[in-house]
Scaffold this motif. Sequence first.
Motif: not given
Lengths: 180, 312
Positions: A118, A152, A155, A157, A159-162, A166, A168, B5, B41, B43, B51, B53, B68, B70, B104-106, B108-109, B178, B272, B289
């Motif tokens: 740390w 991209l 990948h 798939d 992601a935590q959202a749709v 981006p 590059m 942090l 939520f 994003f 955005q 969702l 989920l 959009a 998985r999606h938010f 559910d991280l 999120y 990315i 990412d």
Amino acid sequence: MKSVTTNSMHTPAPAQAHEADALAVSALVDGELDDALARPLLRRLAPGGPERECFREYSLIGDTLRGLDHDMPDLTNRVMAALEGEPTLLAPMRKPHRQRPALWLAAAAVAAITWGLWSAGPSPESPASLAANPNATPAMAANAPGNVMPYLAAHQDFAQAVVSPPEMRFTRVTLAGTGQ
Amino acid sequence: MLLGLAACGAQAAEPLPPAEAAAWLQRMADAPRRLAYEGVFVFQHGDAAMQSLQVANRPAVSGKDSRLTAMDGLQREVRCTQGVSTSLMTEGGQLKVERRLNNRHFPDLLPVNAGALANWYAVRLGEFSRVAGLDCQQVELAPKDVFRWGYVLCAEKDTALPLKAAMINESGRLLMQYTFAEIRFGATPRSAPAPLPETPANARPVASERVGVKNLPPGFTRITAVNRKLPNKSNEVEHWVFSDGLTHISLFLEPASHPVESMRGQSKLGMINMLTRQVGPMQATILGDAPWPAVEAIAMSLEARLPAGAPR
């Protein structure tokens, strides 16, 4: 943030000592050096000393990056030319050292290691050395390597959202030992 | 990272002991799968536009049944049911339906075995906060090495469901976040979504491996290796995925039609990272990412493998 440590248990090799001195000077220029370490270093910045030349170089680079080089109109060009000649060189990751079990059996040792990580910031297994390669072609490449959007998008798939992929930016790099 | 942090949780305490850290991670990982909830939520990726969702989730025998949707821009939706994740997108009046490799999606991280993340992240409890009208406990995940980003989650006080998640780089800069704007626990009667059209699996396991990986960053394992068809690509490519459970890095392999120039790619905020290089007769594209050292480490560990029976 740089981390400067001292070790009184052994005398470092000359190359290591030089690197440590350069790090310390860099931290001093950035105002990140602890007072206790800064005082002896300032005493060593006597005229003619190696640290003094290092300090002068770092100060000039810092002034250039901050746009304070108006009195030396040629300096920016010289610094930028030097940077242009230094493309990124990527090298393979060092094989991770196997942890000795004894280290992990002692709770106190575990606590000390965690605290150390740390404090020093993330750096224990730096994966590759980024070094200058005077023979390689440097600079930003305007053209992307083919169409990268399908990669991209695939990948995403994970992601935590749709989200949309981006934009590059691409830089040409040289890979150590591969001829690429 | 420590500074970044700390800025998000000014009163952050000492790192939790490993067992306690693992328990917190596991509670936050289990909550999205065992609870029924619906909400909206927001994003945000760096300083880009936000955005919204809509998410709806119910526990199911197969794990969960989630949807989920959009609420801005293109009509896009992800449905996860019976262990299968499907992406639906309507563009130009055309509905595109594709299987996803990840279900998985938010919010559910965290992975099923989230406790193991305590090996790679120092976990600290931060301040209590309030998100979407609910009290939550900030939980900070600071990476112990250079191969992953840091996270600040806010776990709902009673259920530990993550109501907010922020990803932070090594300089303390916010990469994405999120945040629930509204959430309601418990299943509510709702009209069943339109049934999905038949979607054949577009990925099949890799049969033979022409490229090997000498060593991965600590904690990373290969979780997927499939042949799949990508849009605008005439031939199938191999898609491998490496993960520590929280960070995902993709490797795409395909025959190199010409010598491949090694290129490094980076998105605007550096979230990315990508590297394209040649490995034997193959073109390898590595992206994720993830911090550059992680992408670089995997890229530089690739080596061509001789086909079985080839002279050595």
